[in-house]
Write a protein that holds these residues in place. Structure first.
Motif, PDB file in Angstrom:
ATOM      1  N   THR A  85       0.842  -1.203   0.000  1.00 30.30           N
ATOM      2  CA  THR A  85       0.000   0.000   0.000  1.00 30.30           C
ATOM      3  C   THR A  85       0.878   1.253   0.000  1.00 30.30           C
ATOM      4  O   THR A  85       0.609   2.215  -0.736  1.00 30.30           O
ATOM      5  N   ALA A  86       1.943   1.246   0.800  1.00 28.38           N
ATOM      6  CA  ALA A  86       2.848   2.394   0.854  1.00 28.38           C
ATOM      7  C   ALA A  86       3.562   2.597  -0.483  1.00 28.38           C
ATOM      8  O   ALA A  86       3.651   3.725  -0.984  1.00 28.38           O
ATOM      9  N   ILE A  87       4.055   1.508  -1.070  1.00 30.62           N
ATOM     10  CA  ILE A  87       4.746   1.616  -2.358  1.00 30.62           C
ATOM     11  C   ILE A  87       3.792   2.120  -3.438  1.00 30.62           C
ATOM     12  O   ILE A  87       4.149   2.980  -4.246  1.00 30.62           O
ATOM     13  N   GLY A  88       2.555   1.598  -3.441  1.00 30.21           N
ATOM     14  CA  GLY A  88       1.560   2.058  -4.408  1.00 30.21           C
ATOM     15  C   GLY A  88       1.251   3.538  -4.236  1.00 30.21           C
ATOM     16  O   GLY A  88       1.163   4.288  -5.209  1.00 30.21           O
ATOM     17  N   GLY A  89       1.108   3.971  -2.988  1.00 26.08           N
ATOM     18  CA  GLY A  89       0.830   5.385  -2.728  1.00 26.08           C
ATOM     19  C   GLY A  89       1.972   6.283  -3.183  1.00 26.08           C
ATOM     20  O   GLY A  89       1.749   7.341  -3.763  1.00 26.08           O
ATOM     21  N   LEU A  90       3.191   5.846  -2.938  1.00 23.28           N
ATOM     22  CA  LEU A  90       4.345   6.618  -3.404  1.00 23.28           C
ATOM     23  C   LEU A  90       4.404   6.651  -4.925  1.00 23.28           C
ATOM     24  O   LEU A  90       4.731   7.678  -5.518  1.00 23.28           O
ATOM     25  N   GLY A  91       4.080   5.513  -5.545  1.00 20.49           N
ATOM     26  CA  GLY A  91       4.087   5.462  -7.006  1.00 20.49           C
ATOM     27  C   GLY A  91       3.079   6.409  -7.629  1.00 20.49           C
ATOM     28  O   GLY A  91       3.294   6.962  -8.704  1.00 20.49           O
ATOM     29  N   HIS A  92       1.968   6.627  -6.936  1.00 19.07           N
ATOM     30  CA  HIS A  92       0.949   7.548  -7.440  1.00 19.07           C
ATOM     31  C   HIS A  92       1.358   9.007  -7.275  1.00 19.07           C
ATOM     32  O   HIS A  92       0.970   9.857  -8.070  1.00 19.07           O
ATOM     33  N   THR A  93       2.082   9.301  -6.197  1.00 20.80           N
ATOM     34  CA  THR A  93       2.328  10.704  -5.866  1.00 20.80           C
ATOM     35  C   THR A  93       3.686  11.242  -6.334  1.00 20.80           C
ATOM     36  O   THR A  93       3.785  12.426  -6.635  1.00 20.80           O
ATOM     37  N   LEU A  94       4.706  10.417  -6.365  1.00 20.46           N
ATOM     38  CA  LEU A  94       6.035  10.903  -6.748  1.00 20.46           C
ATOM     39  C   LEU A  94       6.092  11.539  -8.134  1.00 20.46           C
ATOM     40  O   LEU A  94       6.851  12.502  -8.320  1.00 20.46           O
ATOM     41  N   PRO A  95       5.330  11.066  -9.116  1.00 16.25           N
ATOM     42  CA  PRO A  95       5.387  11.737 -10.421  1.00 16.25           C
ATOM     43  C   PRO A  95       5.024  13.218 -10.361  1.00 16.25           C
ATOM     44  O   PRO A  95       5.443  13.990 -11.210  1.00 16.25           O
TER      45      PRO A  95
END
Length: 100
Positions: free
Chosen positions: A30-40
């Protein structure tokens, strides 16, 4: 997510393993997915950031579909359909919440 997964059962009913391990994996993903959504969105150009974030989401949905197919014995098209429908529902909920 991790807490709910860890509390869902002790692993003896479903054979899915220890609750702490399942919770840790679910929380990490969940954390990795959330970071993947926001870092761009650290990219200065909003349109490029939006395209990159969309590609990340598409990749994530593909990975989730693969995992459902490979480890949960779900037929590939059924897994993809379920994951995409779920993604579309989350997207619509985000639009509704964001516009209120």
């Amino acid at each position: 997510m991790a807490f709910a997964e860890a509390l869902s059962d002790d692993g003896s009913l479903t054979g899915r393993g220890a609750p702490v391990l399942r919770g840790a994996v679910c929380g990490a993903m969940t954390a990795i997915g959330g970071l993947g959504h926001t870092l761009p969105f650290l990219i200065p150009n909003f349109n490029i950031a939006l395209v990159v974030a969309g590609c990340v989401v598409a990749l994530e949905l593909g990975i989730i579909s693969y995992i459902r197919h490979r480890f949960m014995d779900t037929p590939w098209l059924s897994a993809a359909f379920q994951v995409v429908v779920g993604g579309v529902l989350v997207f619509i909920a985000g639009i509704i919440i964001g516009s209120s």
